[in-house]
Design a protein around this motif. Sequence first.
Motif, PDB file in Angstrom:
ATOM      1  N   ALA A 232       1.323   3.962  -3.134  1.00 36.17           N
ATOM      2  CA  ALA A 232       1.075   5.401  -2.925  1.00 36.17           C
ATOM      3  C   ALA A 232       2.269   6.222  -3.415  1.00 36.17           C
ATOM      4  CB  ALA A 232       0.804   5.675  -1.442  1.00 36.17           C
TER       5      ALA A 232
ATOM      6  N   LYS B 222       0.842  -1.212   0.000  1.00 38.09           N
ATOM      7  CA  LYS B 222       0.000   0.000   0.000  1.00 38.09           C
ATOM      8  C   LYS B 222       0.868   1.251   0.000  1.00 38.09           C
ATOM      9  CE  LYS B 222      -3.972  -2.084   2.355  1.00 38.09           C
ATOM     10  NZ  LYS B 222      -4.638  -2.247   3.675  1.00 38.09           N
ATOM     11  N   ARG B 223       1.928   1.253   0.825  1.00 41.20           N
ATOM     12  CA  ARG B 223       2.822   2.417   0.884  1.00 41.20           C
ATOM     13  C   ARG B 223       3.605   2.567  -0.421  1.00 41.20           C
ATOM     14  NH1 ARG B 223       3.825   0.167   6.130  1.00 41.20           N
ATOM     15  NH2 ARG B 223       5.897  -0.581   5.491  1.00 41.20           N
TER      16      ARG B 223
ATOM     17  N   ASN C  23       5.702  11.095   1.769  1.00 43.29           N
ATOM     18  CA  ASN C  23       4.752  12.062   1.195  1.00 43.29           C
ATOM     19  C   ASN C  23       5.264  13.494   1.364  1.00 43.29           C
ATOM     20  OD1 ASN C  23       2.499  12.772  -0.236  1.00 43.29           O
ATOM     21  ND2 ASN C  23       1.094  12.689   1.512  1.00 43.29           N
TER      22      ASN C  23
ATOM     23  N   GLU D  29       2.339   6.300  -7.194  1.00 45.64           N
ATOM     24  CA  GLU D  29       1.320   7.205  -7.754  1.00 45.64           C
ATOM     25  C   GLU D  29       1.827   8.643  -7.779  1.00 45.64           C
ATOM     26  OE1 GLU D  29      -2.075   6.385  -5.333  1.00 45.64           O
ATOM     27  OE2 GLU D  29      -2.598   4.565  -6.448  1.00 45.64           O
TER      28      GLU D  29
END
Length: 511
Positions: free
Chosen positions: A417, A413-414, A486, A420
């Motif tokens: 992300a 999942k990380r 992020n 993306e």
Amino acid sequence: MLVKVYGSAVFGVEATTITVEVDVNKGVGYHLVGLPDNAIKESNYRIASALQNNEYKIPGKKITINMAPADLRKEGSAYDITLAVGILAASNQIKAENLHEYIIMGELSLDGSLQPIKGALPIAIKAREEGFKYFILPKENAKEAAIVNDMEVFGVENIKEVIDYFDGNGTLEPTIVNTRDEFYKNLDFPEFDFSDVKGQESIKRCMEIAAAGGHNIILIGPPGSGKTMLAKRLPSILPPMTLYEALETTKIHSVVGRVKDVGLLSQRPFRSPHHTISDVALVGGGTYPQPGEISLSHNGVLFLDELPEFKRSVLEVMRQPLEDREVTISRARFTVTYPSSFMLVASMNPSPGGYFNDPDAPVASSPAEMQRYLSKISGPLLDRIDIHIEVNPVPFEKLSSNQKAESSVEIRKRVTAAREIQTKRFEDLPNVHYNAQMNTKQIRKYCQLDTASLELLKTAMERLNLSARAYDRILKVARTIADLDNSENVVGHHISEAIQYRSLDRDGWLG
């Protein structure tokens, strides 16, 4: 009577339609022209037995068969049923209506049953492009070809089914595959999971960074420290393949006959060739070129275990594919290109004995032996590996612990992300999709450092004797770490973590 039947030839990962012209006329003889290889020249024996065992026969007349275009080399036994249907239609033993709408391929056994062929998917894609409505082929390949929509695919087990179908005495059921359902059904079930790995938290973090930025990685550690176990689990944390990537990967595996009943490949490939592999087997080629291991690992992972044991010539041929992400094989008459965008994961012992600077090690190696061993890997190849990490043995306390480790699904999942973020960043750049693909100009644009971070990097390079080639690699890896956080900007702690992952550039390893 002259009849035209259609087959297909595969070159590289693309197909070319072959027109098989069959003329049955007065006289005696069997003439096959159009650059067929020995497997096709021998087809008349297989065809004669298959027809005889199904109550048909090759007519006792002059049979001339041309495989057009006549200057293109045809190879393999997949044209057996194409030639057989042409002979039967030209001799009026079966009806020859609408043959121009069919691509027919398959190898015949002596009893008339069909053997699977290679390259069914690229053949089906080309057939649809050229407006063919139907594709008749062996049943084992039907699922693979049925991935292509807007064309009816008939999987058959025996030539008798094909003859009855053209005569109107039987029907063939089209194979239906819902490509999207088939693809998404098997997406989230990795065979190997990171939850199986005890300890090694820092190495897992390193693998996560490598997966997030598409970075090549090398693991250095003694025997039994878990290098192979970690490498096998890397595909499970890579972002799921897109439908386009799955089709591209399936095409390559179809060419070498590795798909058959599987249909669409939904898991990223993991290839682990033995160190005795030849350079042709690794990059592809041969008299009649075939994809090599690096193309079979396209959109996935190529794992080279015990890197210094590979022949130097084998490792050196990887330099161009690692840079260009494709392999071009040239011959006098033609050139084929295979895609090879893969993540390289390598592992090695730090010395011939397997241990590095360990006074308790069962086998000790002298500094000269170690230098000779490590120098088997050239600087230009190491230059293309972004992350070097040392793997230490797992202590007994962690091996025997019952505590459950983080699963691959959570790590993925990380990673997804972070990917993306990169996809959005590079959306205007056609050949760049993730951080590892950045060139020098893009590094300067997307990895700008503040004064403190720049000073930290300068100090590290001077104190640790890091080479100049490490500079860009550190910035790329730091950019990926920032994406996992992020963070829009690369800051000091991203740089300091990236510096840790350049073990082989430090003084005392490779100088």
